[in-house]
Design an enzyme around this catalytic site. Structure first.
Site, PDB file in Angstrom:
ATOM      1  N   HIS A  34      38.882  -9.017 -19.162  1.00 29.42           N
ATOM      2  CA  HIS A  34      40.155  -8.039 -19.371  1.00 29.42           C
ATOM      3  C   HIS A  34      40.017  -7.405 -21.033  1.00 29.42           C
ATOM      4  O   HIS A  34      41.226  -7.566 -21.685  1.00 29.42           O
ATOM      5  CB  HIS A  34      41.541  -9.132 -19.472  1.00 29.42           C
ATOM      6  CG  HIS A  34      41.706  -9.208 -17.856  1.00 29.42           C
ATOM      7  ND1 HIS A  34      42.440  -8.228 -17.175  1.00 29.42           N
ATOM      8  CD2 HIS A  34      41.676 -10.341 -17.113  1.00 29.42           C
ATOM      9  CE1 HIS A  34      42.755  -8.562 -15.832  1.00 29.42           C
ATOM     10  NE2 HIS A  34      42.045  -9.703 -15.879  1.00 29.42           N
ATOM     11  N   THR A  35      38.850  -7.596 -21.610  1.00 35.27           N
ATOM     12  CA  THR A  35      38.738  -7.008 -22.757  1.00 35.27           C
ATOM     13  C   THR A  35      38.223  -5.457 -22.710  1.00 35.27           C
ATOM     14  O   THR A  35      38.597  -4.695 -23.730  1.00 35.27           O
ATOM     15  CB  THR A  35      37.605  -7.618 -23.408  1.00 35.27           C
ATOM     16  OG1 THR A  35      36.371  -7.641 -22.297  1.00 35.27           O
ATOM     17  CG2 THR A  35      37.878  -9.157 -23.743  1.00 35.27           C
ATOM     18  N   ASP A  36      37.868  -4.942 -21.539  1.00 36.34           N
ATOM     19  CA  ASP A  36      37.392  -3.601 -21.652  1.00 36.34           C
ATOM     20  C   ASP A  36      38.479  -2.437 -21.939  1.00 36.34           C
ATOM     21  O   ASP A  36      38.248  -1.639 -22.910  1.00 36.34           O
ATOM     22  CB  ASP A  36      36.502  -3.120 -20.301  1.00 36.34           C
ATOM     23  CG  ASP A  36      37.557  -3.279 -19.451  1.00 36.34           C
ATOM     24  OD1 ASP A  36      38.772  -4.278 -19.141  1.00 36.34           O
ATOM     25  OD2 ASP A  36      37.091  -2.963 -18.057  1.00 36.34           O
ATOM     26  N   GLY A 120      30.951  -7.049  -2.236  1.00 34.48           N
ATOM     27  CA  GLY A 120      32.381  -7.376  -2.452  1.00 34.48           C
ATOM     28  C   GLY A 120      32.781  -8.864  -2.959  1.00 34.48           C
ATOM     29  O   GLY A 120      33.784  -9.367  -2.640  1.00 34.48           O
ATOM     30  N   LEU A 123      29.635  -9.171  -7.786  1.00 37.07           N
ATOM     31  CA  LEU A 123      28.443  -9.124  -8.292  1.00 37.07           C
ATOM     32  C   LEU A 123      28.092  -7.623  -8.479  1.00 37.07           C
ATOM     33  O   LEU A 123      26.994  -7.108  -8.651  1.00 37.07           O
ATOM     34  CB  LEU A 123      27.447  -9.842  -7.699  1.00 37.07           C
ATOM     35  CG  LEU A 123      27.907 -11.346  -7.436  1.00 37.07           C
ATOM     36  CD1 LEU A 123      26.548 -12.243  -6.834  1.00 37.07           C
ATOM     37  CD2 LEU A 123      28.030 -12.071  -8.745  1.00 37.07           C
ATOM     38  N   GLU A 159      31.648   6.465  -8.499  1.00 44.56           N
ATOM     39  CA  GLU A 159      32.851   5.616  -8.025  1.00 44.56           C
ATOM     40  C   GLU A 159      34.163   6.406  -8.273  1.00 44.56           C
ATOM     41  O   GLU A 159      34.984   6.174  -7.299  1.00 44.56           O
ATOM     42  CB  GLU A 159      33.098   4.138  -8.692  1.00 44.56           C
ATOM     43  CG  GLU A 159      31.689   3.404  -8.650  1.00 44.56           C
ATOM     44  CD  GLU A 159      31.937   2.192  -7.608  1.00 44.56           C
ATOM     45  OE1 GLU A 159      32.867   1.828  -7.376  1.00 44.56           O
ATOM     46  OE2 GLU A 159      30.696   1.368  -7.615  1.00 44.56           O
ATOM     47  N   ASP A 171      29.809  -2.478 -14.852  1.00 45.65           N
ATOM     48  CA  ASP A 171      28.946  -2.639 -13.869  1.00 45.65           C
ATOM     49  C   ASP A 171      27.477  -1.963 -13.659  1.00 45.65           C
ATOM     50  O   ASP A 171      26.657  -2.611 -13.679  1.00 45.65           O
ATOM     51  CB  ASP A 171      29.725  -2.597 -12.709  1.00 45.65           C
ATOM     52  CG  ASP A 171      30.737  -3.458 -12.520  1.00 45.65           C
ATOM     53  OD1 ASP A 171      31.060  -4.315 -13.469  1.00 45.65           O
ATOM     54  OD2 ASP A 171      31.597  -3.191 -11.697  1.00 45.65           O
ATOM     55  N   TYR A 221      47.714  -6.230 -12.640  1.00 50.59           N
ATOM     56  CA  TYR A 221      46.746  -5.563 -13.389  1.00 50.59           C
ATOM     57  C   TYR A 221      47.438  -4.835 -14.282  1.00 50.59           C
ATOM     58  O   TYR A 221      47.057  -4.571 -15.472  1.00 50.59           O
ATOM     59  CB  TYR A 221      45.613  -5.050 -12.673  1.00 50.59           C
ATOM     60  CG  TYR A 221      44.224  -4.292 -13.285  1.00 50.59           C
ATOM     61  CD1 TYR A 221      43.528  -5.114 -14.025  1.00 50.59           C
ATOM     62  CD2 TYR A 221      44.608  -2.949 -13.561  1.00 50.59           C
ATOM     63  CE1 TYR A 221      42.402  -4.171 -14.783  1.00 50.59           C
ATOM     64  CE2 TYR A 221      43.598  -2.143 -14.238  1.00 50.59           C
ATOM     65  CZ  TYR A 221      42.472  -2.842 -14.911  1.00 50.59           C
ATOM     66  OH  TYR A 221      41.438  -2.246 -15.556  1.00 50.59           O
TER      67      TYR A 221
HETATM   68  P1  ADP Z   1      30.963  -4.989  -5.096  1.00 54.94           P
HETATM   69  O1  ADP Z   1      32.050  -5.954  -5.889  1.00 54.94           O
HETATM   70  O2  ADP Z   1      29.847  -5.726  -4.595  1.00 54.94           O
HETATM   71  O3  ADP Z   1      30.415  -3.808  -5.860  1.00 54.94           O
HETATM   72  P2  ADP Z   1      32.392  -2.815  -3.792  1.00 54.94           P
HETATM   73  O4  ADP Z   1      33.355  -2.931  -2.644  1.00 54.94           O
HETATM   74  O5  ADP Z   1      32.518  -2.220  -5.005  1.00 54.94           O
HETATM   75  O6  ADP Z   1      31.756  -4.386  -3.722  1.00 54.94           O
HETATM   76  O7  ADP Z   1      30.994  -2.175  -3.024  1.00 54.94           O
HETATM   77  C1  ADP Z   1      30.309  -2.636  -1.785  1.00 54.94           C
HETATM   78  C2  ADP Z   1      30.053  -1.486  -0.981  1.00 54.94           C
HETATM   79  O8  ADP Z   1      28.916  -0.803  -1.422  1.00 54.94           O
HETATM   80  C3  ADP Z   1      29.927  -1.641   0.450  1.00 54.94           C
HETATM   81  O9  ADP Z   1      31.189  -1.597   1.236  1.00 54.94           O
HETATM   82  C4  ADP Z   1      28.880  -0.335   0.657  1.00 54.94           C
HETATM   83  O10 ADP Z   1      29.509   0.942   1.108  1.00 54.94           O
HETATM   84  C5  ADP Z   1      27.947  -0.429  -0.207  1.00 54.94           C
HETATM   85  N1  ADP Z   1      26.787  -1.335  -0.318  1.00 54.94           N
HETATM   86  C6  ADP Z   1      26.838  -2.534  -1.081  1.00 54.94           C
HETATM   87  N2  ADP Z   1      25.655  -3.067  -0.833  1.00 54.94           N
HETATM   88  C7  ADP Z   1      24.955  -2.608   0.173  1.00 54.94           C
HETATM   89  C8  ADP Z   1      23.877  -2.594   1.134  1.00 54.94           C
HETATM   90  N3  ADP Z   1      23.038  -3.680   0.978  1.00 54.94           N
HETATM   91  N4  ADP Z   1      23.662  -1.833   2.205  1.00 54.94           N
HETATM   92  C9  ADP Z   1      24.705  -0.744   2.307  1.00 54.94           C
HETATM   93  N5  ADP Z   1      25.611  -0.626   1.645  1.00 54.94           N
HETATM   94  C10 ADP Z   1      25.960  -1.283   0.591  1.00 54.94           C
HETATM   95 MG    MG Z   2      31.672  -2.169  -6.661  1.00 51.88          MG
END
Ligand code: ADP
Ligand code: MG
Length: 379
Positions: A34-36, A120, A123, A159, A171, A221
């Site tokens: 929460h610093t960004d 999700g 990471l 994004e 990220d 948030y």
């Molecule tokens: P995270 O916190 O892991 O970034 P997000 O919801 O931001 O979670 O991103 C996840 C999305 O990124 C997935 O729903 C998919 O659309 C895409 N994605 C991530 N990894 C893969 C993968 N190995 N294969 C296909 N799509 C992926």
């Molecule tokens: Mg993400």
């Protein structure tokens, strides 16, 4: 079969030939939460979990991509109106568009990709995906003329503009810029960054994912942000980056108790990041661990973004004698990040799994991580 082999097998099947392999990483953030949005520091590093792609220009103006993990394919052109429907493909389309918008070159290509960054889980699998393709496009079509930091911005804009996620830069920055054995302190105000050694010999870094996400009605948030903005305004500064505890204590009676504790966390967190940097330079991982616990305490008690499950995981870590443990990410669910002595590792993981499962009816997920290289071309 190894990731690379699986990708290559499918690539040969679908496209007949051999392409070039690129990969980019997921990330952790050791400290600086929460610093960004307060103009402070974050402290991420890339991890040994990646998205990998085999890619080859195909001489057309079309992109053809196979997602091995989702068992899906997509084909799209490179104009703004060509956006694919599948959300995973929009990350790749977005990267192409953002490169083009910046005057870069993107031509048609064929690609197969897969990964082992959990989706999700906090990471940043999405950043790994964007960074992998941004790096590849820079290498294949732009003679690597696009600066690496700009590759991160391309992922971030992807994004924002194509995936509906209003994220910061951390990220993608970590995924692109990460280096083995190094964490990066990113100054979210100036965007300056510095590498610090992270070679915790005798320790492991492990994430414990509570697999819970508490959606709260009144957007906590935004409420946290508003508290920070109110206090900064009262202090006559742009962000809490420039605040000290003395300044905050001087206005304590003029602000609400809630705002006071929110700002206190942010100010203390900034100092903790700096203390961790010093500790890493000195190789003092015990101090790093202490600061992680302090961050957890602050996030839980002052910033109030923890939840029962995360506090429970933190308590288990403490009881097991884990060196450092804290919530990673925005809070209200997700993972804790833990710095654990090698000899305690098995005991901690087993205890966390069984105690958590006993209380909440499901086991947490466990992801050991090693700080590794970010975006790169595979040898
Ligand atoms: P995270 O916190 O892991 O970034 P997000 O919801 O931001 O979670 O991103 C996840 C999305 O990124 C997935 O729903 C998919 O659309 C895409 N994605 C991530 N990894 C893969 C993968 N190995 N294969 C296909 N799509 C992926
Ligand atoms: Mg993400």
């Amino acid at each position: 079969m190894e990731l690379k082999e699986r990708i290559d097998k499918r690539f040969k099947q679908d496209f007949g030939e051999e392409g070039t392999f690129y990969a980019s990483a997921g990330r952790i953030n050791l400290i600086g939460e929460h610093t960004d949005y307060n103009g402070g520091f974050v402290f991420p590093g890339a991890i040994d979990k990646v998205i990998m792609a085999e890619i080859k220009p195909n001489g057309t103006d079309k992109v053809r991509v196979v997602s091995l993990d989702l068992d899906d394919t997509a084909e799209f052109g490179l104009n703004e109106t060509d956006a694919p429907k599948a959300s995973w493909a929009r990350y790749i389309f977005g990267v192409c568009r953002e490169v083009l918008k910046r005057g870069g070159v993107v031509k048609g290509f064929d690609a197969v990709f897969a990964g082992n960054v959990p989706l999700g889980a906090g990471l940043s699998s999405s950043a790994a995906l964007e960074s992998c393709f941004a790096f590849a496009i820079n290498d294949m079509f732009n003679e690597n003329n696009i600066e690496k930091f700009e590759l991160a911005r391309i992922g971030q804009s992807t994004e924002h503009n194509y995936c509906g996620v209003n994220c910061g830069i951390m990220d993608q920055f970590a995924s692109v810029m990460g280096q083995k054995g190094k964490l990066m302190r990113l100054d979210c105000r100036s965007m300056e960054y510095e590498y610090f050694p992270f070679n915790p010999e005798g320790y492991k870094l492990v994430l414990v994912d509570s697999v819970v996400k508490h959606e709260l009605a009144d957007s906590p948030y935004n409420k946290r942000r508003q508290s920070c903005e109110r206090v900064a305004k009262r202090l006559g500064i742009e962000t809490l980056r420039d605040a000290t505890m003395e300044m905050l204590d001087a206005i304590r009676t003029d602000i609400t108790a809630e705002d006071y504790f929110r700002a206190k966390f942010v100010i203390e967190e900034k100092d903790r990041v700096l203390a961790v940097c010093d500790a890493l330079v000195a190789g003092d991982y015990e101090t790093v661990g202490e600061k992680m616990y302090e961050t957890h305490h602050g996030l839980s008690k002052d910033y109030e973004v923890s939840c029962e499950e995360l506090d429970y995981l933190n308590d288990i870590a403490k009881e097991c004698g884990v060196t450092g443990s804290r919530i990673m990410g925005g809070g209200f669910g997700g993972c804790t990040i833990n710095l654990v002595k090698d000899e305690l590792y098995d005991k901690f993981v087993q205890t966390a799994m069984s105690k958590f499962a006993e209380k909440y009816g499901h086991a947490p997920k466990v992801y050991p991580v090693v700080i590794s290289d970010g975006a790169h071309k595979e040898a």
